[in-house]
Motif scaffolding. Structure first.
Motif, short mmCIF file in Angstrom:
data_model
loop_
_atom_site.label_atom_id
_atom_site.label_comp_id
_atom_site.label_asym_id
_atom_site.label_seq_id
_atom_site.Cartn_x
_atom_site.Cartn_y
_atom_site.Cartn_z
N GLN A 173 47.83 11.57 -35.31
CA GLN A 173 48.33 10.20 -35.22
C GLN A 173 48.28 9.66 -33.80
O GLN A 173 47.99 8.47 -33.59
N PHE A 174 48.58 10.52 -32.82
CA PHE A 174 48.64 10.09 -31.43
C PHE A 174 47.87 11.04 -30.53
O PHE A 174 47.90 12.26 -30.73
N ASP A 175 47.21 10.46 -29.56
CA ASP A 175 46.59 11.24 -28.49
C ASP A 175 47.34 10.94 -27.19
O ASP A 175 47.94 9.87 -27.04
N VAL A 176 47.31 11.90 -26.28
CA VAL A 176 47.97 11.71 -24.99
C VAL A 176 47.07 10.84 -24.10
O VAL A 176 45.92 11.17 -23.87
N LEU A 177 47.62 9.73 -23.62
CA LEU A 177 46.89 8.90 -22.66
C LEU A 177 47.27 9.28 -21.23
O LEU A 177 46.41 9.39 -20.36
N ASP A 178 48.58 9.49 -21.00
CA ASP A 178 49.05 9.89 -19.68
C ASP A 178 50.32 10.70 -19.87
O ASP A 178 51.38 10.14 -20.17
N ILE A 179 50.21 12.02 -19.72
CA ILE A 179 51.35 12.89 -20.00
C ILE A 179 52.46 12.68 -18.97
O ILE A 179 53.64 12.78 -19.29
N GLU A 180 52.10 12.40 -17.71
CA GLU A 180 53.12 12.22 -16.68
C GLU A 180 53.95 10.96 -16.95
O GLU A 180 55.17 10.96 -16.77
N ALA A 181 53.28 9.90 -17.39
CA ALA A 181 53.98 8.64 -17.68
C ALA A 181 54.51 8.58 -19.10
O ALA A 181 55.18 7.62 -19.46
N ILE A 195 52.81 8.27 -22.02
CA ILE A 195 52.13 7.23 -22.77
C ILE A 195 51.19 7.88 -23.77
O ILE A 195 50.38 8.75 -23.40
N PHE A 196 51.30 7.46 -25.03
CA PHE A 196 50.46 7.99 -26.10
C PHE A 196 49.70 6.84 -26.76
O PHE A 196 50.20 5.71 -26.82
N VAL A 197 48.50 7.14 -27.26
CA VAL A 197 47.68 6.11 -27.89
C VAL A 197 47.57 6.41 -29.39
O VAL A 197 47.34 7.55 -29.78
N ARG A 198 47.74 5.40 -30.19
CA ARG A 198 47.68 5.53 -31.64
C ARG A 198 46.22 5.66 -32.07
O ARG A 198 45.37 4.85 -31.71
N LEU A 199 45.93 6.72 -32.85
CA LEU A 199 44.56 6.99 -33.30
C LEU A 199 44.21 6.17 -34.54
O LEU A 199 45.09 5.64 -35.21
#
Length: 281
Positions: free
Chosen positions: A267-275, A277-281
């Motif tokens: 469902q989600f991929d990591v866009l920026d683990i430090e911040a 932020i996840f992106v919906r697939l």
């Protein structure tokens, strides 16, 4: 917040059975679901409420709730303690500015949800980030919380002057060349954020557990809210956030929400683990 002197919290206790009885009764009478809140955290908050309102038992608290139908909102205001600050976690806001200037700038409009907006510092922060980005297209945002008191403060945008140095330092980590004084007006013991920063925002009461979610969103902020829920509730919320976002939409969680092991990689991929932020697939 209620400032009346109450009973010492150390002298008050709430059993698991009493807590369960209270949350079930509140749900049956008001449709407000506290049953999925993390048990120990909710228990600490309820014990604090007993002290604030100078009652010594769950039964006495329930009598207060029964006596005045509007008291449930006072109770919720006391139970809901916001974990927020202006430009909290500057790494997130630097990343958001980068996305607005690059990936998101191609969009003709943005639809945003600040879920669990608390007292509004996040909303004004994002308003400043928007102002200092090159994104110039239409933005609409929905800011919601379970605390009506918090929503009212968010709409007013007035904060205690003692918080300003912390918020200014956070902002300096985002923009070393600017100052929050550009976006606020000092008062007697307070500072007032400029209302034009939230012209794109609508405010509403919303219960994440029981109320329907908006759809076709580009960005959802839900930061340091899920920290209070058990794993079952977190899983349900993550699925509902997935359904609310457009493909490619962004889910931004709090640094303390502890949902990483629960996020479905389908469902989600990591866009920026430090911040966070996840992106919906």
């Amino acid at each position: 917040m209620n400032d009346r002197p109450g009973k010492p919290v150390e002298s008050l206790t709430v059993s698991d059975e009493e807590l369960q009885s209270l949350t079930q009764a509140i749900f049956q009478r008001h449709g407000i679901d506290f049953t999925c809140y993390e048990r120990l955290s909710l228990k600490r908050r309820v014990i604090r409420v007993l002290g604030v309102f100078n009652v010594d038992s769950i039964h006495a608290l329930w009598r207060l709730i029964l006596r005045d139908r509007t008291f449930i909102y006072t109770f919720m205001d006391e139970v809901s303690v916001g974990l927020t600050a202006m430009f909290r976690d500057p790494v997130l806001w630097r990343k958001m500015q980068y996305l607005l200037n690059n990936d998101l700038v191609k969009k003709s409009e943005l639809a945003i949800w600040h879920a669990g907006c608390s007292s509004g510092e996040e909303i004004y922060t994002f308003g400043i980030v928007l102002r200092e980005s090159v994104f110039a297209n239409n933005v609409t945002a929905w800011a919601t919380d379970i605390s009506k008191q918090a929503i009212e403060q968010a709409q007013r945008g007035g904060y205690h002057a003692l918080k300003f140095p912390e918020y200014e330092q956070n902002y300096k980590e985002f923009n070393p060349f600017g100052s929050l004084k550009r976006y606020s007006t000092s008062g007697k013991g307070t500072f007032q954020m400029h209302s034009d920063l939230i012209r794109h925002v609508s405010f509403e009461y919303h219960n994440l557990i029981t109320d329907p979610f908006p759809v076709n969103l580009d960005i959802i902020f839900c930061r340091n809210v899920m920290i209070y829920f058990d794993s079952g509730a977190k899983l349900k919320l993550l699925k509902k956030f997935y359904d609310s976002l457009k493909p490619g939409g962004l889910l931004i969680i709090g640094f303390y929400d502890a949902v990483m092991p629960l996020i479905d990689p389908h469902q989600f991929d990591v866009l920026d683990i430090e911040a966070k932020i996840f992106v919906r697939l």
